[in-house]
Every structure is written in structure tokens, then in C-alpha cells.
Design a protein around this motif. Structure first.
Motif, PDB file in Angstrom:
ATOM      1  N   GLU A  43      -1.258   7.956   1.422  1.00 26.74           N
ATOM      2  CA  GLU A  43      -1.987   9.209   1.244  1.00 26.74           C
ATOM      3  C   GLU A  43      -1.460  10.273   2.194  1.00 26.74           C
ATOM      4  OE1 GLU A  43      -4.852  11.869  -0.300  1.00 26.74           O
ATOM      5  OE2 GLU A  43      -4.064   9.963  -1.028  1.00 26.74           O
ATOM      6  N   VAL A  44      -1.111   9.879   3.416  1.00 27.30           N
ATOM      7  CA  VAL A  44      -0.511  10.813   4.369  1.00 27.30           C
ATOM      8  C   VAL A  44       0.780  11.381   3.796  1.00 27.30           C
ATOM      9  CG1 VAL A  44       0.577  11.032   6.638  1.00 27.30           C
ATOM     10  CG2 VAL A  44      -1.565   9.749   6.395  1.00 27.30           C
ATOM     11  N   ALA A  45       1.596  10.509   3.218  1.00 26.26           N
ATOM     12  CA  ALA A  45       2.857  10.955   2.621  1.00 26.26           C
ATOM     13  C   ALA A  45       2.605  11.977   1.521  1.00 26.26           C
ATOM     14  CB  ALA A  45       3.634   9.757   2.089  1.00 26.26           C
ATOM     15  N   LEU A  46       1.645  11.708   0.652  1.00 28.09           N
ATOM     16  CA  LEU A  46       1.349  12.630  -0.449  1.00 28.09           C
ATOM     17  C   LEU A  46       0.818  13.963   0.060  1.00 28.09           C
ATOM     18  CD1 LEU A  46      -0.311  10.187  -3.032  1.00 28.09           C
ATOM     19  CD2 LEU A  46       1.942  11.280  -3.201  1.00 28.09           C
ATOM     20  N   ARG A  47      -0.008  13.924   1.081  1.00 26.31           N
ATOM     21  CA  ARG A  47      -0.608  15.160   1.595  1.00 26.31           C
ATOM     22  C   ARG A  47       0.397  16.029   2.347  1.00 26.31           C
ATOM     23  NH1 ARG A  47      -6.882  14.632   3.366  1.00 26.31           N
ATOM     24  NH2 ARG A  47      -7.582  13.232   1.709  1.00 26.31           N
TER      25      ARG A  47
ATOM     26  N   PHE B 101      10.723  11.319  14.749  1.00 28.47           N
ATOM     27  CA  PHE B 101       9.957  10.876  15.913  1.00 28.47           C
ATOM     28  C   PHE B 101      10.505   9.621  16.581  1.00 28.47           C
ATOM     29  CE2 PHE B 101       6.780  13.144  13.230  1.00 28.47           C
ATOM     30  CZ  PHE B 101       6.570  14.217  14.095  1.00 28.47           C
ATOM     31  N   GLY B 102      11.516   9.001  15.984  1.00 25.59           N
ATOM     32  CA  GLY B 102      12.132   7.844  16.613  1.00 25.59           C
ATOM     33  C   GLY B 102      11.331   6.569  16.511  1.00 25.59           C
ATOM     34  N   SER B 103      10.296   6.551  15.692  1.00 31.60           N
ATOM     35  CA  SER B 103       9.516   5.330  15.482  1.00 31.60           C
ATOM     36  C   SER B 103       8.928   5.363  14.076  1.00 31.60           C
ATOM     37  CB  SER B 103       8.390   5.208  16.510  1.00 31.60           C
ATOM     38  OG  SER B 103       7.448   6.249  16.343  1.00 31.60           O
ATOM     39  N   ARG B 104       8.484   4.210  13.622  1.00 33.74           N
ATOM     40  CA  ARG B 104       7.906   4.129  12.288  1.00 33.74           C
ATOM     41  C   ARG B 104       6.484   4.685  12.284  1.00 33.74           C
ATOM     42  NH1 ARG B 104      11.073   0.582   9.264  1.00 33.74           N
ATOM     43  NH2 ARG B 104      12.416  -0.783  10.522  1.00 33.74           N
ATOM     44  N   ALA B 105       6.102   5.229  11.133  1.00 32.35           N
ATOM     45  CA  ALA B 105       4.739   5.731  10.997  1.00 32.35           C
ATOM     46  C   ALA B 105       3.728   4.609  11.180  1.00 32.35           C
ATOM     47  CB  ALA B 105       4.558   6.386   9.624  1.00 32.35           C
ATOM     48  N   SER B 106       4.051   3.419  10.690  1.00 27.90           N
ATOM     49  CA  SER B 106       3.136   2.285  10.824  1.00 27.90           C
ATOM     50  C   SER B 106       2.937   1.905  12.290  1.00 27.90           C
ATOM     51  CB  SER B 106       3.662   1.083  10.041  1.00 27.90           C
ATOM     52  OG  SER B 106       4.985   0.751  10.457  1.00 27.90           O
TER      53      SER B 106
ATOM     54  N   ARG C 239       2.117  13.384  11.344  1.00 29.45           N
ATOM     55  CA  ARG C 239       1.819  12.696  12.604  1.00 29.45           C
ATOM     56  C   ARG C 239       0.369  12.919  13.015  1.00 29.45           C
ATOM     57  NH1 ARG C 239       5.070  13.443  18.370  1.00 29.45           N
ATOM     58  NH2 ARG C 239       4.262  11.560  19.334  1.00 29.45           N
ATOM     59  N   ARG C 240      -0.125  14.137  12.828  1.00 29.62           N
ATOM     60  CA  ARG C 240      -1.520  14.407  13.161  1.00 29.62           C
ATOM     61  C   ARG C 240      -2.462  13.573  12.303  1.00 29.62           C
ATOM     62  NH1 ARG C 240      -5.932  16.785  11.531  1.00 29.62           N
ATOM     63  NH2 ARG C 240      -5.033  17.445   9.555  1.00 29.62           N
ATOM     64  N   LEU C 241      -2.191  13.486  11.007  1.00 30.41           N
ATOM     65  CA  LEU C 241      -3.043  12.708  10.112  1.00 30.41           C
ATOM     66  C   LEU C 241      -3.028  11.224  10.467  1.00 30.41           C
ATOM     67  CD1 LEU C 241      -2.172  14.413   6.697  1.00 30.41           C
ATOM     68  CD2 LEU C 241      -4.325  14.591   7.969  1.00 30.41           C
ATOM     69  N   ILE C 242      -1.877  10.731  10.911  1.00 34.74           N
ATOM     70  CA  ILE C 242      -1.779   9.324  11.287  1.00 34.74           C
ATOM     71  C   ILE C 242      -2.596   9.027  12.538  1.00 34.74           C
ATOM     72  CG2 ILE C 242      -0.173   7.563  12.173  1.00 34.74           C
ATOM     73  CD1 ILE C 242       1.933   8.823  10.275  1.00 34.74           C
ATOM     74  N   THR C 243      -2.531   9.913  13.514  1.00 41.25           N
ATOM     75  CA  THR C 243      -3.224   9.660  14.778  1.00 41.25           C
ATOM     76  C   THR C 243      -4.698  10.043  14.740  1.00 41.25           C
ATOM     77  OG1 THR C 243      -2.517  11.822  15.622  1.00 41.25           O
ATOM     78  CG2 THR C 243      -1.122   9.930  16.141  1.00 41.25           C
ATOM     79  N   ASP C 244      -5.065  11.038  13.933  1.00 38.70           N
ATOM     80  CA  ASP C 244      -6.426  11.567  13.979  1.00 38.70           C
ATOM     81  C   ASP C 244      -7.316  11.148  12.819  1.00 38.70           C
ATOM     82  OD1 ASP C 244      -5.532  12.808  16.225  1.00 38.70           O
ATOM     83  OD2 ASP C 244      -5.586  14.836  15.428  1.00 38.70           O
ATOM     84  N   THR C 245      -6.743  10.509  11.790  1.00 34.17           N
ATOM     85  CA  THR C 245      -7.544  10.075  10.649  1.00 34.17           C
ATOM     86  C   THR C 245      -7.224   8.626  10.315  1.00 34.17           C
ATOM     87  OG1 THR C 245      -6.002  10.556   8.802  1.00 34.17           O
ATOM     88  CG2 THR C 245      -7.218  12.427   9.741  1.00 34.17           C
ATOM     89  N   ARG C 246      -7.970   8.084   9.382  1.00 31.81           N
ATOM     90  CA  ARG C 246      -7.728   6.720   8.912  1.00 31.81           C
ATOM     91  C   ARG C 246      -7.131   6.706   7.510  1.00 31.81           C
ATOM     92  NH1 ARG C 246     -13.219   3.549  10.989  1.00 31.81           N
ATOM     93  NH2 ARG C 246     -12.936   3.996  13.219  1.00 31.81           N
ATOM     94  N   LEU C 247      -6.581   7.808   7.087  1.00 35.50           N
ATOM     95  CA  LEU C 247      -5.970   7.866   5.756  1.00 35.50           C
ATOM     96  C   LEU C 247      -4.848   6.845   5.645  1.00 35.50           C
ATOM     97  CD1 LEU C 247      -5.656  11.726   5.228  1.00 35.50           C
ATOM     98  CD2 LEU C 247      -7.198  10.178   4.015  1.00 35.50           C
ATOM     99  N   PRO C 248      -4.746   6.145   4.523  1.00 34.52           N
ATOM    100  CA  PRO C 248      -3.604   5.241   4.325  1.00 34.52           C
ATOM    101  C   PRO C 248      -2.295   6.014   4.422  1.00 34.52           C
ATOM    102  CG  PRO C 248      -5.275   4.920   2.620  1.00 34.52           C
ATOM    103  CD  PRO C 248      -5.674   6.149   3.377  1.00 34.52           C
ATOM    104  N   LEU C 249      -1.235   5.322   4.852  1.00 32.79           N
ATOM    105  CA  LEU C 249       0.045   6.002   5.035  1.00 32.79           C
ATOM    106  C   LEU C 249       0.559   6.599   3.732  1.00 32.79           C
ATOM    107  CD1 LEU C 249       1.890   3.647   7.539  1.00 32.79           C
ATOM    108  CD2 LEU C 249       0.563   5.702   8.001  1.00 32.79           C
TER     109      LEU C 249
END
Length: 328
Positions: free
Chosen positions: A292-296, A313-318, A280-290
Motif C-alpha cells: 500500500e505504501v508503494a501504491l500511495r 536509503f541504503g536499506s530495505r523498506a522491510s 519512508r514517512r509512511l513506513i515509520t509513522d503508519t502501519r500500512l502494508p508495504l
């Protein structure tokens, strides 16, 4: 520069400090910088520190806690020996060329420049940390290191590198201030200041920043703290619970009992939540593709990541990425 004497060295003279407060600074980080100075003055019975608040343009500066700090406009030449920059959010938009120029112009006359929480970004963007060791809040360490290859970026809680000092957040800043007081006016005064703040430092400067306060856990159960530390170290390639137990010298059953008794959850659930919090932090604070977020965060399959994220979190990462990227 006003003095060649190192900042963290015995010196009975009072210290004049300028505090540059950025918009949406964490109030606790600001208090961690200021309140030890107030307490030191009170406990010493004389004025060891003086300080004034500045901002880029002067006037009231809103903090994240919902109140404002009155400030003066940052001058071309500061009437101080030390400049502390305390920052939290909206760093890029506040790092304007005029402000960075003013920081560079002030640097030669100062005994030290200190970046607290996000404050290191302003020093780095001004080129004032090149060739130095430095740290920043743990959430920004990776992006900070990628952005500034000329800086020796460390995960330490705070770093003293010549005339540059950086602290990763409120608690590290408080510890750094206590070390400053001890270095200049003696350990006995630092202990009395710590006691006045009802604060018991648990870690030294070089202790790594962590997402979970393992020092507090470690005081009640060192084995549990080691397990949490292993989890934080292996977010990208998650260890099995049985392997974590083996590495800390416990049976898997004993490890499960520890987590249930101390944290009210299972080690597997705790580890998954830790990984998803980082996602969640990577999604909100960086521009990494989803992907890449999953892999990290240890998800080999995007579909597994999507399911786990939505369940937590009750919502989609996208959808979270869209909200985080929306203007305003």
C-alpha cells in the motif's frame, strides 16, 4: 467560560495562557508559541501576556532538542483563559484517560484551546474538536482524518474554528500568534513583534501545508514553486516531467534548467526523492502494508519500489519497518 469575547478580537486586556508541554515536544514549536508573547510584552512596554508551563504530572519535561522545561502539574481548574497544548512525538502513550478527562473539565471555563503541532491529537482524543475545522502537522493529516471523522480536517497551516485553534507546526504557530496579537492589540504591534523576531510571514492561514517550503522557492521563481506543488499533489499518480512543464507553461528543457540552477538536481530526481521521502514517512509513522505504501507513492510494482527505496536509503523498506516497529 471566563469570557464570551472571541479570542481573535480587539481586547486591550492582558491574556493569561497555560501551556501544556508534552514529552518530546519540538523545541521550535514551543518557542513559536512563547517567544511572540515575550516580544509583544517587550514591544508594548507592558504585560499583554502571562504564561505558565504545565505537564500531566509536573516536573521537568524533556524536549526533542535534548533539554528540559520545568512544569507544574495540570490542575483541575486552570488559572488561565487559554490553554495551548504543544506536542511532537509519543502522542498515543501520553494521551492517558486522566489527562483527557482533565482537558474536558477545563474546556468550559476557557476562552480558547489551542493545539500546536501534535497538540491537536489531544484535543481530538478528548472529543473537543468534534464539529470543528482543524489541522495537524502535514505528516499526520491522513491518519488524523481517518481517526476522527467528526472533525473537518484541513491541510491549512493553521485553523481558527470558534474556541478551537490548531496549527500544523512551528512556522504556522508563529503566524497564528502574530494574527492573535494583531487581532487583540493592532497590526502595528504585530509588525513590530515580527520585526523583533526577524520574521517575514510569507503565507496566510489557509495556505496548504507542504513537505517542501514552496513559498520560499516561489519568491525566487514562481514557476519552480508551481512545479514542486504539482509534484506534491500527484505523489500517488506521478505526472511525467513533460506534463508538469506543459501545465506551468514551460518547455521541458526550461524546467530542467530551472531545477538544475535553483536546486542542483533534475526534476525527475527531485520528484522521485519526494515520493521516496513520503514512502519512508509512511513506513515509520503508519502501519500500512508495504504494498500500500508503494501504491500511495506512485509505484505500480512492488519490485520497482523496493529497488528505488534501497538505492535512496541504503536499506530495505522491510528492514526499516522492523526497526520502526521494534519496542523502545
Amino acid at each position: 467560560m471566563k469570557s464570551e469575547t472571541p479570542l481573535f478580537a480587539r481586547d486591550p486586556a492582558p491574556l493569561a495562557v497555560a501551556i501544556l508541554v508534552m514529552v518530546e515536544t519540538n523545541a521550535l514549536s514551543l518557542a513559536a508559541a512563547v517567544d511572540p508573547m515575550r516580544a509583544a510584552n517587550r514591544r508594548a512596554g507592558r504585560r499583554l501576556f502571562t504564561w505558565r508551563y504545565y505537564s500531566a504530572t509536573g516536573g521537568p519535561v524533556p524536549l526533542t532538542a535534548g533539554f528540559e522545561i520545568a512544569t507544574e502539574a495540570l490542575p483541575e481548574r486552570l488559572p488561565a483563559e487559554v490553554l495551548m497544548i504543544v506536542a511532537g512525538f509519543r502522542l498515543a502513550e501520553q494521551a492517558t484517560p486522566p489527562l483527557l478527562v482533565r482537558l474536558r473539565r477545563n474546556a468550559p471555563q476557557l476562552r480558547a484551546m489551542i493545539g500546536i503541532d501534535g497538540g491537536a491529537w489531544f484535543l481530538a482524543l478528548a472529543g473537543l474538536l468534534d464539529g470543528h475545522a482543524a489541522t495537524v502537522h502535514w505528516e499526520d493529516l491522513e491518519s488524523f482524518a481517518e481517526r476522527f471523522p467528526a472533525i473537518d480536517v484541513r491541510r491549512d497551516r493553521y485553523v481558527i474554528s470558534g474556541r478551537r485553534v490548531t496549527a500544523g507546526g512551528a512556522a504556522p504557530a508563529l503566524d497564528m500568534m502574530l494574527e492573535l496579537i494583531a487581532s487583540r492589540w493592532g497590526s502595528e504591534l504585530a509588525l513590530r513583534v515580527s520585526g523583533a523576531l526577524v520574521y517575514d510571514p510569507a503565507q496566510d492561514a489557509a495556505a496548504p501545508q507542504t513537505a517542501v517550503p514552496s513559498a520560499r522557492i516561489g519568491r525566487s521563481d514562481p514557476a519552480l514553486a508551481r512545479a514542486v506543488a504539482l509534484m506534491e499533489e500527484s505523489l500517488e499518480a506521478p505526472l511525467k516531467v513533460a506534463e508538469i512543464a506543459r501545465r506551468i507553461g514551460l518547455s521541458q528543457r526550461r524546467l530542467e534548467m530551472l531545477f538544475a540552477q535553483r536546486l542542483g538536481t533534475s526534476p525527475g530526481r527531485f520528484f522521485l526523492d519526494l515520493r521516496l521521502d513520503e514512502a519512508r514517512r509512511l513506513i515509520t509513522d503508519t502501519r500500512l502494508p508495504l504494498g500500500e505504501v508503494a501504491l500511495r507513492t506512485g509505484f505500480g510494482a512492488q519490485s520497482a519500489f523496493a529497488r528505488a527505496f534501497r538505492a535512496r536509503f541504503g536499506s530495505r523498506a522491510s528492514a526499516l519497518r522492523r526497526r520502526a516497529s521494534a519496542p523502545g
